[in-house]
Design a protein around this motif. Structure first.
Motif, PDB file in Angstrom:
ATOM      1  N   LYS A   5       0.828  -1.191   0.000  1.00  0.00           N
ATOM      2  CA  LYS A   5       0.000   0.000   0.000  1.00  0.00           C
ATOM      3  C   LYS A   5       0.870   1.251   0.000  1.00  0.00           C
ATOM      4  O   LYS A   5       1.920   1.289   0.633  1.00  0.00           O
ATOM      5  N   GLU A   9      -2.694   5.469   1.116  1.00  0.00           N
ATOM      6  CA  GLU A   9      -3.784   4.650   0.598  1.00  0.00           C
ATOM      7  C   GLU A   9      -4.518   3.984   1.756  1.00  0.00           C
ATOM      8  O   GLU A   9      -3.902   3.396   2.654  1.00  0.00           O
ATOM      9  N   GLU A  10      -5.856   4.100   1.762  1.00  0.00           N
ATOM     10  CA  GLU A  10      -6.664   3.580   2.856  1.00  0.00           C
ATOM     11  C   GLU A  10      -6.722   2.054   2.801  1.00  0.00           C
ATOM     12  O   GLU A  10      -6.929   1.455   1.745  1.00  0.00           O
ATOM     13  N   ILE A  11      -6.537   1.414   3.964  1.00  0.00           N
ATOM     14  CA  ILE A  11      -6.623  -0.042   4.061  1.00  0.00           C
ATOM     15  C   ILE A  11      -8.062  -0.444   4.363  1.00  0.00           C
ATOM     16  O   ILE A  11      -8.716   0.159   5.210  1.00  0.00           O
ATOM     17  N   ASN A  12      -8.564  -1.449   3.691  1.00  0.00           N
ATOM     18  CA  ASN A  12      -9.916  -1.946   3.923  1.00  0.00           C
ATOM     19  C   ASN A  12     -10.037  -2.439   5.368  1.00  0.00           C
ATOM     20  O   ASN A  12      -9.188  -3.196   5.849  1.00  0.00           O
ATOM     21  N   PRO A  13     -11.090  -2.018   6.088  1.00  0.00           N
ATOM     22  CA  PRO A  13     -11.258  -2.472   7.487  1.00  0.00           C
ATOM     23  C   PRO A  13     -11.266  -3.986   7.629  1.00  0.00           C
ATOM     24  O   PRO A  13     -10.810  -4.514   8.654  1.00  0.00           O
ATOM     25  N   LEU A  14     -11.758  -4.705   6.607  1.00  0.00           N
ATOM     26  CA  LEU A  14     -11.764  -6.164   6.685  1.00  0.00           C
ATOM     27  C   LEU A  14     -10.346  -6.729   6.783  1.00  0.00           C
ATOM     28  O   LEU A  14     -10.135  -7.806   7.347  1.00  0.00           O
ATOM     29  N   THR A  15      -9.382  -5.997   6.242  1.00  0.00           N
ATOM     30  CA  THR A  15      -7.992  -6.442   6.327  1.00  0.00           C
ATOM     31  C   THR A  15      -7.527  -6.493   7.777  1.00  0.00           C
ATOM     32  O   THR A  15      -6.863  -7.444   8.208  1.00  0.00           O
ATOM     33  N   LYS A  42     -13.258   1.144  12.284  1.00  0.00           N
ATOM     34  CA  LYS A  42     -13.029   1.833  11.010  1.00  0.00           C
ATOM     35  C   LYS A  42     -14.184   1.588  10.043  1.00  0.00           C
ATOM     36  O   LYS A  42     -14.580   2.480   9.290  1.00  0.00           O
ATOM     37  N   GLY A  43     -14.740   0.376  10.088  1.00  0.00           N
ATOM     38  CA  GLY A  43     -15.767   0.011   9.115  1.00  0.00           C
ATOM     39  C   GLY A  43     -17.167   0.453   9.481  1.00  0.00           C
ATOM     40  O   GLY A  43     -17.938   0.879   8.610  1.00  0.00           O
TER      41      GLY A  43
END
Length: 291
Positions: A5, A9-15, A42-43
């Motif tokens: 990344k 760049e924003e990381i997906n909360p599911l990660t 975050k999500g």
């Protein structure tokens, strides 16, 4: 390097959630729990809640996230005492036609039920881990049942035939007081008339969908956040409400009235930020109308 990344760049909360669960799998529970909860925050953000297991004194306060809403025509019931371990939930698969038929025959109210479940935070799960009974509920794959809303759409539940009975009129055929209007008679009211003359939107809090677990929000901010999020939870069920209303002569205006009523829910009615004492707190939490 192309898989890394960029710094902005924003990381997906599911990660974060998946990474946290992987850490927990390898026994790193503290770090794993922190990462999972960070991903949920975050999500979806968190709601502060009080929860209790029916019949127990302890009240647990913690965070939950990711609310979901399930829709039922009518009000599901239990086939025995709700506290009985062998009692089962029934009437969960009524169709809109069956609901209207029951209302027409005086066998129930014209209503629908909304079940709200939340995903408990890992922090809350850790807090209740010494209580086996409530641990089973917070670990449930469908989330924790926080509360149910029952929405009644009419102030009449005695059926169409009795709606067409006038005690203060004389029956011309018998000469006695009390006239029963039949289809075709002047003054007879059909199903649409009955709905249009008795329609309302009455929303109440209940724990009908779960015999053991229930809760309420722990502060005003969480309650307000839930109210603001309600439209997104209700929109997937808008067509079901419309299907019901079309049978009884309702339409778009009535649907909008129903949705407007949710905006008028009293925030004070769905949270408690005072000191919590023991006892069956749902009797204090779930009382009266919400609007």
């Amino acid at each position: 390097m192309k898989h890394l990344k960029h710094f902005n760049e924003e990381i997906n909360p599911l990660t974060y959630i998946r990474a946290g669960r992987t850490l927990k799998y390898y026994g790193k529970n503290k770090k794993g729990n922190t990462l999972v909860d960070y991903g949920y925050e975050k999500g979806h953000g968190f709601y502060n809640v009080h929860i209790q297991y029916a019949g127990q004194t302890p009240v647990y306060t913690g965070k939950m996230t990711n609310p979901t809403c399930k829709f039922y025509y009518g009000v599901p019931t239990w086939d025995g005492p709700q506290s009985n371990v062998n009692s089962k939930l029934v009437n969960t698969d009524l169709t809109e036609e069956q609901l209207v038929g029951d209302w027409k025959n005086g066998n129930g109210e014209l209503s629908f039920t909304l079940e709200f479940r939340f995903t408990p935070s890992e922090e809350l799960k850790s807090k209740v881990k010494d209580n086996e009974a409530i641990t089973k509920l917070v670990e449930h794959y469908n989330g924790f049942h926080l509360f149910t809303m029952v929405v009644n759409l009419s102030d009449w539940s005695d059926g169409l035939r009795y709606y067409n009975y006038a005690e203060d009129l004389e029956d011309e055929k018998t000469g006695e007081w009390g006239k029963q209007f039949e289809p075709g008679d002047d003054g007879y009211m059909d199903l649409t008339d009955m709905y249009q003359n008795t329609k309302m939107v009455d929303i109440r809090l209940d724990r009908v969908m779960d015999k053991n677990g229930y809760g309420i929000f722990a502060d005003r901010q969480s309650a307000r956040k839930f109210i603001l999020n309600l439209p997104s939870l209700l929109n997937p069920h808008k067509e079901k409400i419309m299907n019901l209303l079309m049978i009884i002569g309702g339409g778009g205006d009535e649907v909008e009235d129903i949705f407007d009523s949710f905006n008028k829910i009293r925030i004070n009615a769905i949270y408690q930020d005072e000191d919590i004492k023991g006892g069956n707190l749902y009797k204090n939490w779930y009382r009266g109308r919400l609007t």
